[in-house]
Design an enzyme around this catalytic site. Structure first.
Site, PDB file in Angstrom:
ATOM      1  N   ARG A 197      79.991  83.673  34.525  1.00 26.92           N
ATOM      2  CA  ARG A 197      78.610  83.171  34.579  1.00 26.92           C
ATOM      3  C   ARG A 197      77.553  84.220  34.198  1.00 26.92           C
ATOM      4  O   ARG A 197      76.409  84.118  34.641  1.00 26.92           O
ATOM      5  CB  ARG A 197      78.276  82.600  35.967  1.00 26.92           C
ATOM      6  CG  ARG A 197      79.160  81.459  36.382  1.00 26.92           C
ATOM      7  CD  ARG A 197      79.061  80.241  35.465  1.00 26.92           C
ATOM      8  NE  ARG A 197      80.105  79.290  35.793  1.00 26.92           N
ATOM      9  CZ  ARG A 197      81.265  79.204  35.124  1.00 26.92           C
ATOM     10  NH1 ARG A 197      81.505  79.963  34.061  1.00 26.92           N
ATOM     11  NH2 ARG A 197      82.171  78.334  35.475  1.00 26.92           N
ATOM     12  N   SER A 250      75.707  74.430  40.628  1.00 31.54           N
ATOM     13  CA  SER A 250      76.172  75.325  41.697  1.00 31.54           C
ATOM     14  C   SER A 250      75.118  76.371  42.027  1.00 31.54           C
ATOM     15  O   SER A 250      74.626  77.058  41.131  1.00 31.54           O
ATOM     16  CB  SER A 250      77.451  76.046  41.264  1.00 31.54           C
ATOM     17  OG  SER A 250      78.467  75.098  41.071  1.00 31.54           O
ATOM     18  N   GLU A 296      74.345  81.924  41.795  1.00 33.26           N
ATOM     19  CA  GLU A 296      74.566  81.610  40.382  1.00 33.26           C
ATOM     20  C   GLU A 296      73.223  81.206  39.756  1.00 33.26           C
ATOM     21  O   GLU A 296      72.916  81.573  38.638  1.00 33.26           O
ATOM     22  CB  GLU A 296      75.577  80.471  40.244  1.00 33.26           C
ATOM     23  CG  GLU A 296      75.835  80.093  38.790  1.00 33.26           C
ATOM     24  CD  GLU A 296      77.020  79.168  38.607  1.00 33.26           C
ATOM     25  OE1 GLU A 296      78.013  79.292  39.363  1.00 33.26           O
ATOM     26  OE2 GLU A 296      76.947  78.311  37.724  1.00 33.26           O
TER      27      GLU A 296
HETATM   28  C1  LIG Z   1      73.870  68.727  37.504  1.00 35.90           C
HETATM   29  C2  LIG Z   1      74.184  70.122  37.002  1.00 35.90           C
HETATM   30  C3  LIG Z   1      75.492  70.483  36.740  1.00 35.90           C
HETATM   31  C4  LIG Z   1      75.801  71.765  36.281  1.00 35.90           C
HETATM   32  N1  LIG Z   1      77.104  72.089  36.038  1.00 35.90           N
HETATM   33  C5  LIG Z   1      77.416  73.323  35.588  1.00 35.90           C
HETATM   34  C6  LIG Z   1      78.792  73.690  35.336  1.00 35.90           C
HETATM   35  O1  LIG Z   1      79.724  72.899  35.496  1.00 35.90           O
HETATM   36  N2  LIG Z   1      79.042  74.947  34.878  1.00 35.90           N
HETATM   37  C7  LIG Z   1      78.040  75.856  34.671  1.00 35.90           C
HETATM   38  O2  LIG Z   1      78.337  76.977  34.248  1.00 35.90           O
HETATM   39  N3  LIG Z   1      76.743  75.544  34.906  1.00 35.90           N
HETATM   40  C8  LIG Z   1      76.413  74.311  35.351  1.00 35.90           C
HETATM   41  N4  LIG Z   1      75.090  73.994  35.590  1.00 35.90           N
HETATM   42  C9  LIG Z   1      74.048  75.032  35.397  1.00 35.90           C
HETATM   43  C10 LIG Z   1      73.390  75.016  34.009  1.00 35.90           C
HETATM   44  O3  LIG Z   1      73.430  73.728  33.427  1.00 35.90           O
HETATM   45  C11 LIG Z   1      74.004  76.018  33.039  1.00 35.90           C
HETATM   46  O4  LIG Z   1      73.933  77.338  33.512  1.00 35.90           O
HETATM   47  C12 LIG Z   1      73.269  75.949  31.685  1.00 35.90           C
HETATM   48  O5  LIG Z   1      74.019  76.620  30.722  1.00 35.90           O
HETATM   49  C13 LIG Z   1      71.843  76.537  31.707  1.00 35.90           C
HETATM   50  O6  LIG Z   1      71.236  76.245  30.465  1.00 35.90           O
HETATM   51  P1  LIG Z   1      69.669  75.980  30.369  1.00 35.90           P
HETATM   52  O7  LIG Z   1      69.330  75.750  28.956  1.00 35.90           O
HETATM   53  O8  LIG Z   1      69.270  74.891  31.317  1.00 35.90           O
HETATM   54  O9  LIG Z   1      69.128  77.378  30.872  1.00 35.90           O
HETATM   55  P2  LIG Z   1      67.854  77.656  31.810  1.00 35.90           P
HETATM   56  O10 LIG Z   1      68.118  77.139  33.175  1.00 35.90           O
HETATM   57  O11 LIG Z   1      66.635  77.194  31.122  1.00 35.90           O
HETATM   58  O12 LIG Z   1      67.886  79.248  31.852  1.00 35.90           O
HETATM   59  C14 LIG Z   1      68.916  79.924  32.538  1.00 35.90           C
HETATM   60  C15 LIG Z   1      68.831  81.415  32.191  1.00 35.90           C
HETATM   61  O13 LIG Z   1      69.151  81.559  30.808  1.00 35.90           O
HETATM   62  C16 LIG Z   1      68.049  82.162  30.108  1.00 35.90           C
HETATM   63  N5  LIG Z   1      67.980  81.509  28.791  1.00 35.90           N
HETATM   64  C17 LIG Z   1      67.843  80.185  28.518  1.00 35.90           C
HETATM   65  N6  LIG Z   1      67.851  79.995  27.181  1.00 35.90           N
HETATM   66  C18 LIG Z   1      67.992  81.214  26.616  1.00 35.90           C
HETATM   67  C19 LIG Z   1      68.074  81.686  25.271  1.00 35.90           C
HETATM   68  N7  LIG Z   1      67.990  80.867  24.203  1.00 35.90           N
HETATM   69  N8  LIG Z   1      68.238  83.021  25.079  1.00 35.90           N
HETATM   70  C20 LIG Z   1      68.317  83.880  26.133  1.00 35.90           C
HETATM   71  N9  LIG Z   1      68.228  83.496  27.409  1.00 35.90           N
HETATM   72  C21 LIG Z   1      68.081  82.179  27.648  1.00 35.90           C
HETATM   73  C22 LIG Z   1      66.830  81.911  30.978  1.00 35.90           C
HETATM   74  O14 LIG Z   1      65.840  82.915  30.760  1.00 35.90           O
HETATM   75  C23 LIG Z   1      67.440  81.999  32.367  1.00 35.90           C
HETATM   76  O15 LIG Z   1      67.574  83.350  32.743  1.00 35.90           O
HETATM   77  C24 LIG Z   1      74.759  72.708  36.050  1.00 35.90           C
HETATM   78  C25 LIG Z   1      73.422  72.328  36.300  1.00 35.90           C
HETATM   79  C26 LIG Z   1      73.145  71.048  36.767  1.00 35.90           C
HETATM   80  C27 LIG Z   1      71.701  70.664  36.999  1.00 35.90           C
END
Ligand SMILES: Cc1cc2nc3c(=O)[nH]c(=O)nc-3n(C[C@H](O)[C@H](O)[C@H](O)COP(=O)(O)OP(=O)(O)OC[C@H]3O[C@@H](n4cnc5c(N)ncnc54)[C@H](O)[C@@H]3O)c2cc1C
Length: 323
Positions: free
Chosen positions: A178, A226, A305
């Site tokens: 992660r 999570s 996380e």
């Molecule tokens: C219902 C639900 C289920 C989920 N299930 C999982 C799962 O099974 N496995 C899992 O690993 N995660 C899971 N997640 C968490 C999440 O979806 C992942 O971590 C996802 O990859 C985050 O992407 P995001 O675009 O929403 O990032 P954000 O939440 O917008 O950002 C997260 C971090 O990444 C950085 N970031 C975002 N985009 C960029 C970019 N282009 N360049 C550099 N940094 C960036 C942000 O600054 C921040 O620090 C879940 C979330 C939810 C709501």
């Protein structure tokens, strides 16, 4: 200190970029928790526009924070002084040559999972229920059902906060559970290598993954997935992880435990849900209580996380020293 809320800054930014700039925009709109106060939000029109925005912020001494689909962040109730750069529609390229697929960082991971599976390529189908972007997935090394971005990423294109765009080989990115270790770099595009597979089998896998989420997680309620990482046993002799964070929280009797408008989900104890009026302060309080209870009962320190973010875009949560 100049902040992104300074009207002179937003005026300058609007003159230099093509994408939309919104002042006083409630961040709760852009996070899956539906939590976060007002900020100046910039939607870059493309990668070049994103870099232009970064340069304006840098020259003005304004901090920047990159947001994808906001599915793994807890943003402050009081809003942010940093400029929030949303990597979304402007960065949604998608093409491929045989097994090598290249995606813009703003593409939603579930879309990428379906698109590649329908074309008969395996390696990302498990991301169908991870509601983030490609950029957020690579940055967080998101994963589930035995897969993670680190397994398939071959190259990424990143821009640093000085505006320099570079290419990184996947093998040179210090991916861990992660975490990508990309630090301050912003992901613009990622190239992944997939393997050919039967589209029917991949469609079945997608249906199975979605059914698992519908049955076992509060997938349609405001949450961030999570909250804590699964603990990894580091003692001697090395053993695989013993109990998941969710199992430890559930065994501590905390399912349904609530602070303010935020509750430990009765469906999955490692998910906290916003029941309507939840705040970042409620989530903080609940995280603290859950960590302390699990520590007292099981002598296990749960590491977050979810990324708890401060006003300047800094990562606040303790234990957050591994970037
Ligand atoms: C219902 C639900 C289920 C989920 N299930 C999982 C799962 O099974 N496995 C899992 O690993 N995660 C899971 N997640 C968490 C999440 O979806 C992942 O971590 C996802 O990859 C985050 O992407 P995001 O675009 O929403 O990032 P954000 O939440 O917008 O950002 C997260 C971090 O990444 C950085 N970031 C975002 N985009 C960029 C970019 N282009 N360049 C550099 N940094 C960036 C942000 O600054 C921040 O620090 C879940 C979330 C939810 C709501």
């Amino acid at each position: 200190m100049t902040t992104a809320r300074d009207p002179a800054f937003t005026e300058l930014l609007r003159r230099k970029v093509r994408g939309a700039v919104r002042e006083g925009d409630p961040l709760a709109r852009y996070t899956s928790y539906r939590i976060g106060g007002p900020a100046t939000v910039f939607d870059p029109a493309d990668a070049e526009d994103l870099t232009a925005g970064l340069m304006v912020a840098r020259r003005s001494g304004v901090h920047t924070f990159v947001l994808g689909l906001g599915s793994n962040v807890l943003l402050p109730d009081a809003g942010m002084a940093a400029l929030v750069i949303r990597v979304g529609k402007g960065l949604q390229r998608s093409d491929h040559t045989d097994s090598l697929w290249r995606f813009g960082a703003g593409l939603p991971a579930p879309l990428v999972a379906r698109r590649t599976a329908e074309a008969g390529w395996s390696g990302l189908e498990m991301m169908v229920g991870v509601p983030g972007t490609v950029g957020g997935g690579v940055y967080m090394n998101a994963g589930c059902h035995g897969g993670q971005w680190a397994d398939v990423v071959r190259r990424v294109w990143v821009v640093d906060r000085q505006g320099e765009v570079t290419e990184r080989a996947g093998a040179d990115i210090p991916f861990r559970y992660r975490r990508s270790g990309l630090g301050d770099l912003i992901v613009l595009e990622a190239e992944v290598e997939l393997v050919p597979a039967n589209p029917g089998d991949l469609a079945d896998a997608i249906a199975r993954h979605l059914a698992w989420r519908q049955a076992g997680t509060p997938f349609n309620q405001p949450c961030c997935g999570s909250v804590f990482k699964n603990p990894i046993w580091t003692g001697e002799p090395p053993r695989p992880r013993e109990r998941t964070a969710g199992q430890l929280i559930e065994a501590s009797g905390l399912k349904g435990y609530r602070i303010g408008g935020v509750m430990v989900s009765p469906i999955h104890a490692n998910y906290f849900v916003n029941t309507g009026e939840g705040t970042a302060a409620d989530v903080h309080g609940l995280m603290k209580h859950v960590r302390q209870t699990v520590l007292d009962r099981y002598d296990v320190v749960l590491e977050p996380e979810v990324k708890v973010i401060g006003s300047l875009g800094e990562w606040l949560e303790e234990g957050a020293t591994d970037e």
